[in-house]
Design an enzyme around this catalytic site. Structure first.
Site, short mmCIF file in Angstrom:
data_model
loop_
_atom_site.label_atom_id
_atom_site.label_comp_id
_atom_site.label_asym_id
_atom_site.label_seq_id
_atom_site.Cartn_x
_atom_site.Cartn_y
_atom_site.Cartn_z
CG ASP A 67 -2.07 1.01 1.00
OD1 ASP A 67 -2.75 0.91 -0.05
OD2 ASP A 67 -2.28 1.90 1.84
CB SER A 68 2.58 2.86 -2.19
OG SER A 68 1.89 2.39 -3.32
CG PHE A 156 2.21 4.20 -11.43
CD1 PHE A 156 3.42 3.55 -11.28
CD2 PHE A 156 1.36 4.28 -10.32
CE1 PHE A 156 3.79 3.01 -10.06
CE2 PHE A 156 1.72 3.73 -9.10
CZ PHE A 156 2.94 3.09 -8.96
CE LYS A 179 8.65 5.11 -9.15
NZ LYS A 179 7.27 4.95 -9.58
CG HIS A 184 7.75 4.74 -2.67
ND1 HIS A 184 8.23 5.07 -3.92
CD2 HIS A 184 6.42 4.52 -2.85
CE1 HIS A 184 7.23 5.06 -4.80
NE2 HIS A 184 6.13 4.73 -4.18
P1 ITT Z 1 -3.68 -1.84 -5.47
O1 ITT Z 1 -4.38 -1.43 -4.20
O2 ITT Z 1 -4.47 -2.82 -6.30
O3 ITT Z 1 -2.27 -2.31 -5.24
P2 ITT Z 1 -3.75 1.00 -6.05
O4 ITT Z 1 -3.30 1.86 -7.20
O5 ITT Z 1 -5.16 1.23 -5.53
O6 ITT Z 1 -3.54 -0.54 -6.44
P3 ITT Z 1 -2.72 1.95 -3.53
O7 ITT Z 1 -4.01 1.86 -2.85
O8 ITT Z 1 -1.47 1.49 -2.82
O9 ITT Z 1 -2.71 1.14 -4.91
O10 ITT Z 1 -2.51 3.45 -4.00
C1 ITT Z 1 -1.32 3.82 -4.57
C2 ITT Z 1 -1.47 5.21 -5.20
O11 ITT Z 1 -0.42 6.05 -4.69
C3 ITT Z 1 -1.26 5.12 -6.70
O12 ITT Z 1 -2.48 4.94 -7.39
C4 ITT Z 1 -0.58 6.44 -6.98
O13 ITT Z 1 -1.56 7.43 -7.10
C5 ITT Z 1 0.25 6.69 -5.74
N1 ITT Z 1 1.60 6.09 -5.86
C6 ITT Z 1 2.09 5.02 -5.17
N2 ITT Z 1 3.33 4.70 -5.58
C7 ITT Z 1 3.62 5.58 -6.55
C8 ITT Z 1 4.74 5.74 -7.39
O14 ITT Z 1 5.78 4.92 -7.34
N3 ITT Z 1 4.72 6.74 -8.28
C9 ITT Z 1 3.67 7.55 -8.37
N4 ITT Z 1 2.55 7.46 -7.64
C10 ITT Z 1 2.52 6.48 -6.72
#
Ligand code: ITT
Length: 219
Positions: A67-68, A156, A179, A184
């Site tokens: 989760d990020s 993305f 990257k 992170h």
């Molecule tokens: P899953 O839950 O299915 O893994 P998700 O896109 O909903 O997919 P998260 O809930 O973890 O994943 O939300 C991550 C969001 O945070 C992602 O959609 C981006 O908007 C941002 N994000 C996370 N990591 C990133 C990265 O490496 N570069 C740019 N934006 C990032």
């Protein structure tokens, strides 16, 4: 190599994790095996563990998840765990359309924030869960500053606006391997791999009290 489910629907993450964990485990996608439930945790760590455990429940295989999101200083750490849904119902269409809506809203919100207060960090909680109930979660972070206009076409999400500390380009302008080296997600999964691999290789140690009582010698 052991099969491990990669519990994400985000194609950007799939590509990054395939590279970061290459050669350690065989990652398989969830590919319609189940529909992930809503993310209801209060922290990145809670959500990452919940996603990994959900994948184990549905597939019976070991799973990894993350989760990020982007934690913006001037927004007291938001969008944080709401990063993927920051524009709420205004974000419709493809994942790329939703990413753009989230990014535009964030740039609008920060329009009057001066350069010296545009600090932010990408944060990632990486988790594994095993069918026997064992699990672990670790955190990784990439600090930087936020531009006023998107720059670059790689990556993305919020990649086109974050310039990592010490660099002059956004993470959307970095080569994928560059990257991964500082991100992170790279940091978190490079920490998780040395915990996951021995866990996959060794059977669970029974919890104290759950071991069978010693048998009486038979006569
Ligand atoms: P899953 O839950 O299915 O893994 P998700 O896109 O909903 O997919 P998260 O809930 O973890 O994943 O939300 C991550 C969001 O945070 C992602 O959609 C981006 O908007 C941002 N994000 C996370 N990591 C990133 C990265 O490496 N570069 C740019 N934006 C990032």
């Amino acid at each position: 190599m052991t099969e491990v489910v990669l519990a994400t629907t985000n194609r950007g993450k799939v590509a990054e994790l395939q590279r970061i964990l290459a050669g350690t485990v065989e990652l398989v996608g969830i590919d319609g095996a189940y529909e992930p439930g809503p993310e209801t945790g209060a922290s990145f760590a809670d959500n990452a563990l919940a996603k990994a455990r959900e994948a184990v429940r549905h597939t019976g295989l070991p799973a990894v998840a993350d989760d990020s999101g982007l934690a913006v200083d001037a927004l007291s750490g938001m969008p944080g765990i709401l990063s993927a849904r920051w524009a709420g119902r205004h974000a419709v269409g493809s994942p790329a359309d939703r990413d753009r809506a989230n990014l535009e809203l964030l740039l609008d919100q920060l329009a009057d924030v001066p350069d010296e207060r545009r600090g932010a960090a990408f944060v990632c909680a990486a988790a594994y869960a095993l069918p026997d109930g064992r699990s672990a979660v670790v955190l990784g972070e990439l600090r930087g500053t936020l531009l006023r206009q998107p720059q670059g076409t790689g990556g993305f999400g919020y990649d086109p606006v974050l310039v990592p500390a010490g660099l002059t380009v956004t993470t959307a302008e970095l080569a994928p391997a560059d990257k991964d080296a500082i991100s992170h997600r790279g940091k978190a999964f490079r920490q998780l791999a040395p915990l996951l691999l021995p866990a996959l290789a060794s059977p669970a140690v029974p919890a104290t009290g759950s071991t069978a009582p010693p048998r009486r010698p038979s006569r």
